[in-house]
Design a protein around this motif. Structure first.
Motif, PDB file in Angstrom:
ATOM      1  N   UNK A  55      -2.879   4.182 -18.934  1.00  0.00           N
ATOM      2  CA  UNK A  55      -2.667   2.911 -18.237  1.00  0.00           C
ATOM      3  C   UNK A  55      -1.200   2.489 -18.209  1.00  0.00           C
ATOM      4  N   UNK A  56      -0.381   3.056 -19.110  1.00  0.00           N
ATOM      5  CA  UNK A  56       1.051   2.742 -19.064  1.00  0.00           C
ATOM      6  C   UNK A  56       1.668   3.335 -17.794  1.00  0.00           C
ATOM      7  N   UNK A  57       1.239   4.551 -17.440  1.00  0.00           N
ATOM      8  CA  UNK A  57       1.728   5.168 -16.197  1.00  0.00           C
ATOM      9  C   UNK A  57       1.385   4.281 -15.005  1.00  0.00           C
ATOM     10  N   UNK A  58       0.179   3.727 -15.063  1.00  0.00           N
ATOM     11  CA  UNK A  58      -0.276   2.864 -13.971  1.00  0.00           C
ATOM     12  C   UNK A  58       0.583   1.593 -13.890  1.00  0.00           C
ATOM     13  N   UNK A  59       0.834   0.997 -15.042  1.00  0.00           N
ATOM     14  CA  UNK A  59       1.647  -0.227 -15.055  1.00  0.00           C
ATOM     15  C   UNK A  59       3.067   0.070 -14.579  1.00  0.00           C
ATOM     16  N   UNK A  60       3.575   1.250 -14.928  1.00  0.00           N
ATOM     17  CA  UNK A  60       4.905   1.631 -14.447  1.00  0.00           C
ATOM     18  C   UNK A  60       4.906   1.740 -12.924  1.00  0.00           C
ATOM     19  N   UNK A  61       3.817   2.296 -12.383  1.00  0.00           N
ATOM     20  CA  UNK A  61       3.711   2.432 -10.919  1.00  0.00           C
ATOM     21  C   UNK A  61       3.670   1.052 -10.265  1.00  0.00           C
ATOM     22  N   UNK A  71      -1.985  13.427 -10.427  1.00  0.00           N
ATOM     23  CA  UNK A  71      -1.334  14.378 -11.337  1.00  0.00           C
ATOM     24  C   UNK A  71      -0.242  13.706 -12.159  1.00  0.00           C
ATOM     25  N   UNK A  72       0.244  12.555 -11.678  1.00  0.00           N
ATOM     26  CA  UNK A  72       1.361  11.886 -12.364  1.00  0.00           C
ATOM     27  C   UNK A  72       0.903  10.951 -13.472  1.00  0.00           C
ATOM     28  N   UNK A  73      -0.413  10.666 -13.515  1.00  0.00           N
ATOM     29  CA  UNK A  73      -0.902   9.618 -14.420  1.00  0.00           C
ATOM     30  C   UNK A  73      -1.630  10.211 -15.626  1.00  0.00           C
ATOM     31  N   UNK A  82      -9.234   3.374 -13.222  1.00  0.00           N
ATOM     32  CA  UNK A  82      -9.574   4.544 -14.056  1.00  0.00           C
ATOM     33  C   UNK A  82      -9.621   5.804 -13.195  1.00  0.00           C
ATOM     34  N   UNK A  83     -10.182   5.674 -11.974  1.00  0.00           N
ATOM     35  CA  UNK A  83     -10.262   6.836 -11.083  1.00  0.00           C
ATOM     36  C   UNK A  83      -8.871   7.247 -10.586  1.00  0.00           C
ATOM     37  N   UNK A  84      -7.996   6.255 -10.379  1.00  0.00           N
ATOM     38  CA  UNK A  84      -6.625   6.564  -9.957  1.00  0.00           C
ATOM     39  C   UNK A  84      -5.953   7.424 -11.030  1.00  0.00           C
ATOM     40  N   UNK A  85      -6.110   7.026 -12.290  1.00  0.00           N
ATOM     41  CA  UNK A  85      -5.497   7.789 -13.394  1.00  0.00           C
ATOM     42  C   UNK A  85      -6.075   9.206 -13.425  1.00  0.00           C
ATOM     43  N   UNK A  86      -7.383   9.303 -13.235  1.00  0.00           N
ATOM     44  CA  UNK A  86      -8.031  10.619 -13.310  1.00  0.00           C
ATOM     45  C   UNK A  86      -7.591  11.526 -12.160  1.00  0.00           C
ATOM     46  N   UNK A  87      -7.386  10.953 -10.961  1.00  0.00           N
ATOM     47  CA  UNK A  87      -7.099  11.794  -9.784  1.00  0.00           C
ATOM     48  C   UNK A  87      -5.618  12.122  -9.611  1.00  0.00           C
ATOM     49  N   UNK A  99       0.843  -1.216   0.000  1.00  0.00           N
ATOM     50  CA  UNK A  99       0.000   0.000   0.000  1.00  0.00           C
ATOM     51  C   UNK A  99       0.872   1.257   0.000  1.00  0.00           C
ATOM     52  N   UNK A 100       1.929   1.234   0.799  1.00  0.00           N
ATOM     53  CA  UNK A 100       2.823   2.394   0.875  1.00  0.00           C
ATOM     54  C   UNK A 100       3.480   2.656  -0.493  1.00  0.00           C
ATOM     55  N   UNK A 101       3.914   1.569  -1.141  1.00  0.00           N
ATOM     56  CA  UNK A 101       4.573   1.727  -2.457  1.00  0.00           C
ATOM     57  C   UNK A 101       3.573   2.206  -3.511  1.00  0.00           C
ATOM     58  N   UNK A 102       2.345   1.692  -3.451  1.00  0.00           N
ATOM     59  CA  UNK A 102       1.319   2.153  -4.404  1.00  0.00           C
ATOM     60  C   UNK A 102       1.114   3.665  -4.233  1.00  0.00           C
ATOM     61  N   UNK A 103       0.987   4.102  -2.981  1.00  0.00           N
ATOM     62  CA  UNK A 103       0.769   5.540  -2.718  1.00  0.00           C
ATOM     63  C   UNK A 103       1.933   6.359  -3.279  1.00  0.00           C
ATOM     64  N   UNK A 104       3.157   5.939  -2.974  1.00  0.00           N
ATOM     65  CA  UNK A 104       4.341   6.666  -3.450  1.00  0.00           C
ATOM     66  C   UNK A 104       4.371   6.736  -4.982  1.00  0.00           C
ATOM     67  N   UNK A 105       4.064   5.607  -5.599  1.00  0.00           N
ATOM     68  CA  UNK A 105       4.260   5.526  -7.050  1.00  0.00           C
ATOM     69  C   UNK A 105       3.117   6.104  -7.878  1.00  0.00           C
ATOM     70  N   UNK A 106       1.916   6.167  -7.291  1.00  0.00           N
ATOM     71  CA  UNK A 106       0.835   6.825  -8.051  1.00  0.00           C
ATOM     72  C   UNK A 106       0.690   8.290  -7.649  1.00  0.00           C
ATOM     73  N   UNK A 107       1.323   8.682  -6.531  1.00  0.00           N
ATOM     74  CA  UNK A 107       1.284  10.084  -6.119  1.00  0.00           C
ATOM     75  C   UNK A 107      -0.012  10.492  -5.448  1.00  0.00           C
ATOM     76  N   UNK A 108      -0.632   9.573  -4.706  1.00  0.00           N
ATOM     77  CA  UNK A 108      -1.840   9.888  -3.920  1.00  0.00           C
ATOM     78  C   UNK A 108      -1.602   9.413  -2.494  1.00  0.00           C
TER      79      UNK A 108
END
Lengths: 142, 96
Positions: free
Chosen positions: B46-52, B41-43, B34-39, B12-21
């Motif tokens: 879906x490629x950004x998400x996979x990178x995270x 600022x870093x995303x 989809x909501x993670x990408x929308x909310x 959970x900590x790594x997800x937060x760090x890597x998606x920026x929420x």
């Protein structure tokens, strides 16, 4: 894992020119794409049907007009960094190329670009990693 | 191997760090991908998400020597399901 920079020389075609007599901005994108194919070849990677590279983002600075002449396209992998590629287990889903188009016998910078790409399985359309792309695309030694 | 609670906290900590929420934004409403990408600022896509997720997987490997495979996920998958999936992968124990 180390990738070499590629250098591709192209001759501007008459149909590349716009009404002002210099290379159309959109055509410069074709030169950049040709540069990335040259990078693949330079690094012994071939186009395969199973895994496909997709362009995600292109940032271009047009610095000088390109008149009819030979242009030189330089392409190097900017991300992942070389040290990140040393760890074969480290997953990456995106690459970024730094590209330049040089004019006047390679002495002047005309176009500079950063291009991001990702990879998908052609059949399932699902994203795949750089490692999977490399595994599928690497040319086996004879 | 670390216990499930510790692994889950780490993921959970790594997800937060890597998606920026922060954790409240990400897990409070159990956002879909989809909501993670929308909310975030870093995303952008879906490629950004996979990178995270890949960065989180790489961190797990470095910290706990566990390899996690990243499956294809649809954008309506809630983030809690992704955490569970990572934990299950850890429990199946594919050592590096």
């Amino acid at each position: 894992m180390r990738f070499e920079e590629s250098v591709l020389t192209l001759r501007v075609r008459p149909n590349d020119l716009d009404s002002l007599g210099h290379v159309n901005n959109a055509t410069a994108l074709e030169y950049l794409e040709a540069g990335r194919w040259a990078w693949m070849e330079r690094n012994a990677l071939r186009k395969v049907a199973q895994v496909v590279a997709l362009t995600l983002r292109i940032e271009v600075d047009y610095r000088k007009e390109i008149s009819p002449q030979e242009v030189v396209v330089h392409t190097r992998l900017e991300f992942p960094h070389e040290e990140e590629l040393r760890d074969p287990e480290e997953l990456h889903y995106r690459v970024r190329f730094h590209q330049q188009i040089l004019i006047d016998a390679g002495t002047r910078l005309a176009v500079e670009a950063r291009v991001q790409a990702a990879f998908v399985h052609a059949q399932s359309r699902s994203l795949c990693s750089l490692q999977e792309f490399l595994e599928a695309s690497r040319v086996s030694p004879p | 191997m670390a216990d499930v609670g510790e692994l889950k906290d780490f993921i959970c900590q790594k997800f937060c760090e890597n998606v920026g929420l922060n954790a409240e934004e990400l897990f409070g409403a159990d956002l879909t991908l989809a909501e993670v990408i929308a909310r975030s600022d870093r995303m952008t896509n879906s490629v950004d998400l996979m990178e995270a997720f890949a960065k989180s997987s790489n961190a797990l490997r470095k910290q706990y020597a566990i390899r996690v495979r990243l499956p294809a996920l649809s954008l309506d998958t809630p983030i809690s399901q992704v955490v569970d999936l990572f934990v299950r992968e850890c429990q199946q124990g594919r050592p590096v």
